[in-house]
Design a protein around this motif. Structure first.
Motif, short mmCIF file in Angstrom:
data_model
loop_
_atom_site.label_atom_id
_atom_site.label_comp_id
_atom_site.label_asym_id
_atom_site.label_seq_id
_atom_site.Cartn_x
_atom_site.Cartn_y
_atom_site.Cartn_z
N TYR B 214 0.81 -1.22 0.00
CA TYR B 214 0.00 0.00 0.00
C TYR B 214 0.85 1.27 0.00
O TYR B 214 0.40 2.32 -0.39
N LYS B 277 -14.72 -1.13 1.83
CA LYS B 277 -14.47 -0.33 0.62
C LYS B 277 -13.61 0.89 0.98
O LYS B 277 -12.67 1.24 0.26
N ILE B 278 -13.96 1.53 2.10
CA ILE B 278 -13.17 2.69 2.51
C ILE B 278 -11.71 2.27 2.74
O ILE B 278 -10.77 2.92 2.29
N ALA B 280 -10.16 -0.24 1.44
CA ALA B 280 -9.53 -0.56 0.16
C ALA B 280 -9.13 0.70 -0.59
O ALA B 280 -8.03 0.79 -1.13
N GLU B 281 -10.03 1.67 -0.56
CA GLU B 281 -9.79 2.87 -1.36
C GLU B 281 -8.79 3.80 -0.68
O GLU B 281 -7.85 4.27 -1.29
N ALA B 282 -9.03 4.04 0.59
CA ALA B 282 -8.23 5.06 1.26
C ALA B 282 -6.84 4.52 1.61
O ALA B 282 -5.86 5.24 1.51
N MET B 284 -5.49 1.54 0.43
CA MET B 284 -4.93 0.70 -0.62
C MET B 284 -4.45 -0.65 -0.12
O MET B 284 -3.42 -1.16 -0.52
N TYR B 294 -11.13 -4.05 -5.16
CA TYR B 294 -9.86 -3.39 -4.83
C TYR B 294 -9.93 -1.96 -5.35
O TYR B 294 -10.72 -1.64 -6.22
N SER B 295 -9.06 -1.13 -4.85
CA SER B 295 -8.98 0.21 -5.42
C SER B 295 -8.43 0.03 -6.83
O SER B 295 -7.70 -0.92 -7.10
N PRO B 296 -8.79 0.93 -7.74
CA PRO B 296 -8.36 0.77 -9.14
C PRO B 296 -6.84 0.58 -9.25
O PRO B 296 -6.37 -0.22 -10.05
#
Lengths: 345, 332, 553
Positions: B214, B277-278, B280-282, B284, B294-296
């Motif tokens: 990350y 989701k948060i 994963a996104e924030a 990584m 997953y985050s893009p």
């Protein structure tokens, strides 16, 4: 030969003149006392000589070597002087012996220690060599300080009010002791004091200071009986003053009669007056006397009288006498001893 | 009566609100936890207090005993989770929602702890000097990387976890040799964090470094650090054999949690799709709940094979790993 | 002489000392638990290196801090030169700078991959890919320099006060006895300042041994590293406690040796009725060297790190702005103020016990209370938790036995814990300063006052306080600033919902991401500067050169 010469020295402190055109010479093995009230500049002079105070102009020579002057300032440590302080200034982290050895430069440790013990013996403190300053009395500390200042044989020793923190009894013992040590070691000394008795007992000559200037320099006796100003007269002792009634080139007339003066001495009723010390005034009970006892005090081996002229409101004289004369008695006056001094008004 | 006591307790402490609340002891930095718990508070009205410390929370929890105010402990590493579990500071949570959200291999068999995210111990390689290669952790001890490797302190929990996974696979003697080999290959004394190693690659001090995945994303997001990340490839080690070493961040319910009900609601939430989701996104990281995207960026690194080693084993070999690291004087 | 303020004073001193030493005792007690295995392992592997590093680090930091602090103090106390008044307080500013911030800024700047070496490589060898470093900073030398940069103000402050108070006649008499400036310094002023220097060095050494953040940045493994490793890595509080105890023992040994070396000397200085000091003006070349030296010190220890912080804060403003800064600042201020107040109070209690008691053990309470200073913050925090949680349990069981349920963690779970921890950590500073100040008041003043019919308590307020107030003020200030910065203890001891500036900054620092916490770090520094400004005013108002205040009245 002069051990110290100060030539027209000026010193300033916060743009105020502390010393003004001051000159002073100190001969070999001579002790001079700088006498004056606090703030008159005597300590400043001492510090200027020691190199602890910058000068504005003038010159200072120690052992004929110039130490201060225009563009010359030899730092304190190279002036070879000893200094004694009012608070003794012994180093608290060193023993008496180490204090005395502090200023010694030549020799190894043993010879330094030897010299220190020698000096401590001189001041009678050999047994206290291993003591720290806080373990010694005030008088002992000051004697260590003397030993310390003399140990490295300075050209000159400066004493800044050295006796003012010491009790009367010890002082009377200590003063002649230290004077003798200085004389015996043939060291010239400059003593700063505000106490005339100290100056009398300790010094060969006394320099009276007045607002940064030298008012008069002389032996104790010269200053006592021959002051040149009222300031000096008052500072040195008790005095009475008589106005001059009439003056000629060889004598003057006062309420107490005619006094001869040296030729060329200028003394007119407008510019001068006559000073007499109480010792010079003898009084005698006399019903026809022109004076009357106004006040008297018992002073041990003599009485001190204040008498007033019956003709003149301001004619007040001081006198010492062994006789007990009752209050308000009429007395007659006679002058004795050295000639009264004529001083400027 | 109980409420009265609670009230008294609340008054005696600093600003604990009267409303329903949950208290977290967090080994994770508060700024990483905050976005998720803020959302939780918004949705449920339950206030969350986070107390972050990097060290000593387990001791504090143990000392406080039954009077503790902490409900949930969050950690960044499996060893910490096991530590509090083994000390008996946790209690089991039997909750259907959480079970559904978190696969069995990512939670304690006795349900004392639950993973929230997984993170891979990646290898970063210089784009210019190494390129996209197949690499394994074992390769790091190989002669060809002499003077080319940078890493953070061997004592860091992430390093220790990697070493203990090596012990699990190869045994102590082999791992010690490997550690000596890696140490001999180091370009410089272990220093700095994972990002600092990538920076060193960019500056040409070394070619290869070890670091959590990350951080790559975090560096790309930072205007000053983007250049560092741009100079390296992120590699997934051991793809041809057992897979990359993974660690987990996780949570546990404390044994004497005073707000148990609210705490379980928070734990449910943390395992839910929203919170995952948060994460994963924030952050990584890889979410544990299956199906959460997953985050893009993370997705762009592609699928990878993870080492299936049981988490418990990594924790169990921790002390041995520490001793080996001392023995080879890895940091000195 | 047998003066007592109160019959309960000794009892109270001992009680307080034992309370403050309880966490330390808890740690020592822990160290006896059987964990020989871990200890042996460490001993056979890394411990010798750690011990060497700790020793070398401490010696190096003390040496560098002395070499910076003493000349600064000497120049400012004894000479007049342009900007002297500004440097007088500017040199205290590094104290407000947390060491981890300075460490971060410099490693970031100077390390192999940092901008300086990178630029150098680009400049000197533009064609080759730089694979070498010109110099290494992440080593023992670098760490020593960093710690010395933030710790030298201790020595500077204590020595400056000491030089200022040295009687001018002592200096003068050394001068006329043939000592030049340098000789006066090393034969007289320096030995006289030894007690102050000893206090300063002890503070610096203890801070160095307790440091964790800087050595971690600089990748130097010390005994503190060992403490953390054993405790967190191996889970052995016992072995960790044992290493801490060894560190403390070493420090006490050093203090003892120093005390023994000057057992016979007493240093009462004439601080009363002194003549005004005339500072000699420096000549031009000396002025330039002096100003250059002081400027470099100030720039390196404060200005540069501070400017970097501002740069970081500017760069990362949107990410790092936090509306709760004001609340955090108030929390920091509250805790720091309370802690300095308590430390000062306790320092006075121990100081007076030592001064007035005839007991042979009169120095022990103060020493006991100072033990916490050398403990690494986290270890201390655990030490604090042990007795506090025990007391909490006791209280709760008492409630239970009376049939009601207890109040919970009233001590360990409240602000009490954090304040207690800080007081233990920093009371050494207050005890040392109060001691040093009181030592300068000659006992004759006590006697004078007593004979004038003042009770010892009144003597304390009417005679001692005015004389030592400057020393007390400095002590309170140092504690205040240290409390603003202190981290590990705060992290672990704070109650829920309590966030201070330091704890907020630390979550970024812990991950070497200071950029994000720069804004808060600036607030720490600035809040720490406020009392420093008061200090400057205070020091000035007691100097004759600044008579404005007097004239206005």
């Amino acid at each position: 030969m002069n051990q110290l010469s100060v030539n027209s020295l000026y010193c300033q402190y916060d743009s105020q003149s502390v010393l003004k055109d001051l000159s002073l010479d100190l001969a070999e093995n001579e002790i001079i006392a700088l006498l004056g009230p606090s703030g008159c500049g005597k300590t400043t002079l001492l510090k200027a000589i020691a190199g602890l105070q910058p000068i504005s102009s003038g010159e200072i020579f120690i052992s004929q070597k110039q130490v201060s002057g225009e563009n010359i300032t030899i730092p304190s440590e190279r002036r070879n002087i000893g200094m004694i302080f009012q608070d003794y200034a012994l180093f608290p982290h060193l023993t008496a012996e180490e204090n005395v050895a502090f200023g010694l430069k030549q020799g190894d440790k043993t010879s330094k220690a030897q010299r220190a013990i020698e000096m401590l013996t001189l001041v009678g403190l050999a047994d206290f060599a291993k003591r720290y300053p806080h373990e010694l009395s005030g008088g002992q500390q000051q004697r260590v300080a003397i030993a310390r200042a003399l140990a490295y044989q300075p050209a000159l020793i400066l004493l800044d009010e050295p006796f003012s923190n010491i009790d009367n009894q010890s002082r009377e013992k200590l003063m002649p002791e230290i004077r003798n040590i200085l004389k015996q070691q043939k060291v010239s000394g400059l003593l700063v004091t505000h106490n005339k008795d100290e100056a009398f007992a300790f010094a060969d000559k006394i320099a009276v200071f007045q607002q940064g200037q030298l008012a008069q320099l002389g032996t104790a006796e010269e200053l006592y009986y021959g002051p040149q100003s009222k300031y000096v007269a008052d500072f040195i002792g008790k005095a009475s003053y008589l106005p001059i009634l009439k003056a000629s080139s060889s004598s003057i007339e006062t309420a107490l009669g005619t006094i001869e003066i040296a030729a060329g001495q200028l003394a007119t009723p407008e510019t001068a007056m006559v000073m007499v010390r109480p010792e010079q005034v003898s009084i005698k009970a006399d019903p026809n006397g022109a004076y009357q006892v106004q006040d008297k005090a018992f002073c041990g081996h003599y009485w001190r009288y204040t008498v007033q002229s019956s003709q003149d409101e301001s004619g007040i004289l001081l006198s010492y006498s062994n006789e007990n004369i009752p209050d308000e008695s009429k007395v007659s006056i006679e002058l004795s001893g050295p000639n009264p001094a004529i001083i400027k008004k | 009566m109980k409420k009265l006591v609670l009230l008294f307790a609340a008054l005696s402490s600093f600003s604990v609100a009267a409303q329903q609340s949950v208290n977290i002891y967090s080994y994770r930095q508060a700024f990483l936890v905050d976005p998720v718990v803020e959302q939780f508070t918004k949705d449920t009205g339950i206030k969350v207090n986070v107390l972050f410390a990097k060290q000593g929370l387990a001791e504090r929890l143990e000392r406080e005993g039954e009077h503790t105010k902490a409900d949930v402990v969050m950690t960044t590493d499996i060893s910490r989770l096991m530590e509090i579990t083994n000390r008996g500071l946790t209690q089991s949570v039997e909750n259907k929602t959480i079970f559904e959200n978190i696969p069995a291999h990512l939670r304690d068999p006795k349900n004392q702890w639950f993973a929230l995210t997984t993170r891979v111990r990646n290898i970063y390689a210089s784009k210019d000097r190494v390129g996209k290669i197949d690499i394994s952790y074992e390769d790091l001890a190989s002669e060809k990387f002499k003077g080319k490797i940078c890493t953070r302190s061997g004592k860091h929990p992430y390093s220790v976890a990697l070493v203990s996974s090596m012990i699990s696979h190869h045994g102590e003697a082999e791992t010690k040799k490997w550690l000596q080999g890696v140490k001999a290959n180091l370009a410089r004394k272990p220093q700095g964090n994972d990002r600092a190693q990538v920076k060193a690659i960019k500056e040409g001090l070394c070619d290869i470094s070890i670091g959590n995945g990350y951080y790559f994303g975090k560096m790309l997001a930072d205007k000053n650090q983007k250049a560092w990340a741009d100079s390296v490839h992120i590699l997934f080690p051991n793809q041809k054999d057992r897979g990359a070493h993974v660690n987990v961040s996780g949570m546990a319910l404390t044994k004497h949690a005073p707000n148990k009900e609210a705490a379980i609601r928070l734990m449910e939430y943390l395992s839910s799709a929203n919170a995952q989701k948060i994460y994963a996104e924030a952050n990584m990281e890889y979410p544990v709940k299956p199906g959460v995207a997953y985050s893009p960026l993370v997705a762009s690194w592609g699928e990878y094979k993870a080492d299936n080693l049981e988490m418990a084993k990594i924790a169990a070999n921790r002390e041995k790993a520490m001793k080996l690291i001392d023995e080879v004087k890895f940091d000195l | 002489m047998n003066l007592t303020i109160s019959k309960k004073w000794p009892f109270f001193s001992w009680l307080l000392a034992l309370t403050l030493a309880s966490p330390f005792a808890a740690i020592v007690w822990q160290s006896f638990a059987n964990d020989q295995d871990i200890f042996n392992h460490l001993y056979q592997t890394v411990l010798p290196d750690y011990i060497f590093n700790s020793f070398a680090l401490t010696v190096a930091v003390v040496a560098i801090a002395t070499l910076i602090g003493v000349p600064c103090a000497w120049l400012i106390a004894n000479y007049e030169f342009p900007l002297r008044r500004y440097f007088q307080w500017a040199l205290i500013l590094p104290l407000a700078m947390p060491s981890y911030v300075v460490a971060f800024v410099y490693t970031d700047l100077l390390e192999c991959a940092g901008p300086i070496q990178t630029s150098l490589r680009q400049l000197l060898e533009p064609d080759t890919v730089g694979t070498h470093c010109y110099f290494q900073v992440r080593n023992l030398g670098g760490a020593s320099l960093m710690l010395a940069l933030v710790l030298f103000p201790y020595i500077y402050l204590l020595m400056r006060a000491c030089f200022n108070e040295q009687s001018s006649s002592l200096i003068n008499s050394a001068r006329v006895m043939g000592c030049n400036t340098w000789q006066t310094f090393y034969r007289l002023s320096f030995p006289l300042a030894r007690p102050a220097l000893a206090v300063g060095i002890t503070l610096v050494a203890m801070e160095t041994l307790a440091d964790f953040a800087v050595v971690k940045y600089f990748a130097v493994s010390t005994l503190t590293t060992a403490v953390y490793d054993t405790w967190l890595g191996y889970g052995s509080l016992a072995a960790a406690a044992r290493i801490s105890a060894i560190m403390l023992l070493a420090i006490f040994l050093l203090i003892g040796i120093e005390k023994y070396a000057r057992r016979q000397q007493k240093y009462y200085q004439h601080a009363v009725g002194q003549e005004t000091i005339v500072r000699p003006k420096l000549k031009r070349p000396q002025q330039i060297i002096t100003l250059l030296f002081l400027s470099i010190v100030f720039f390196a220890a404060f200005l540069f790190p501070f400017l970097r912080l501002i740069e970081f804060a500017f760069d990362y403003f949107s990410e790092s702005w936090n509306a709760e800064f004001i609340e955090y600042s108030l929390n920091s201020l509250l805790v720091a103020s309370l802690v300095s107040l308590f430390c000062l109070l306790f320092g006075l209690i121990f100081g007076y016990y030592k001064r007035l008691s005839q007991s042979k053990t009169r120095e022990v309470p103060g020493k006991l209370a100072s033990a916490g200073y050398a403990l690494p913050g986290t270890v201390l925090a655990i030490g604090v938790l042990i007795p506090l949680t025990m007391m909490d349990s006791g209280v709760n069981s008492l409630f239970k036995s009376m049939g009601t349920s207890g109040p919970g963690l009233i001590l360990s779970g409240s602000l009490f814990a954090i304040i207690f921890g800080y007081v233990i950590r920093f009371s050494a500073i207050a005890v040392g300063s109060v001691d040093a100040s009181l030592a300068k008041v000659p006992p004759s003043l006590d006697m004078a006052s007593t004979t004038m019919g003042l009770s010892p308590l009144k003597t304390m307020f009417k005679v001692h306080m005015p004389l030592v107030s400057k020393g007390l003020f400095v002590a309170a200030l140092l504690v205040f600033i240290e409390s603003m910065k202190e981290l590990p203890a705060a992290l672990l001891l704070r109650p829920f919902g309590f966030e201070s500036l330091a704890t907020y900054v630390y979550q970024f620092v812990s991950d070497e991401q200071l950029e994000l916490g720069a804004l808060a770090a600036i607030v720490i520094v600035v809040v720490g500067l406020i009392p420093l400004i008061f200090l400057d005013k205070y020091l000035d108002s007691t100097q004759p050169s600044n008579s404005k205040h007097a004239k206005r009245q």
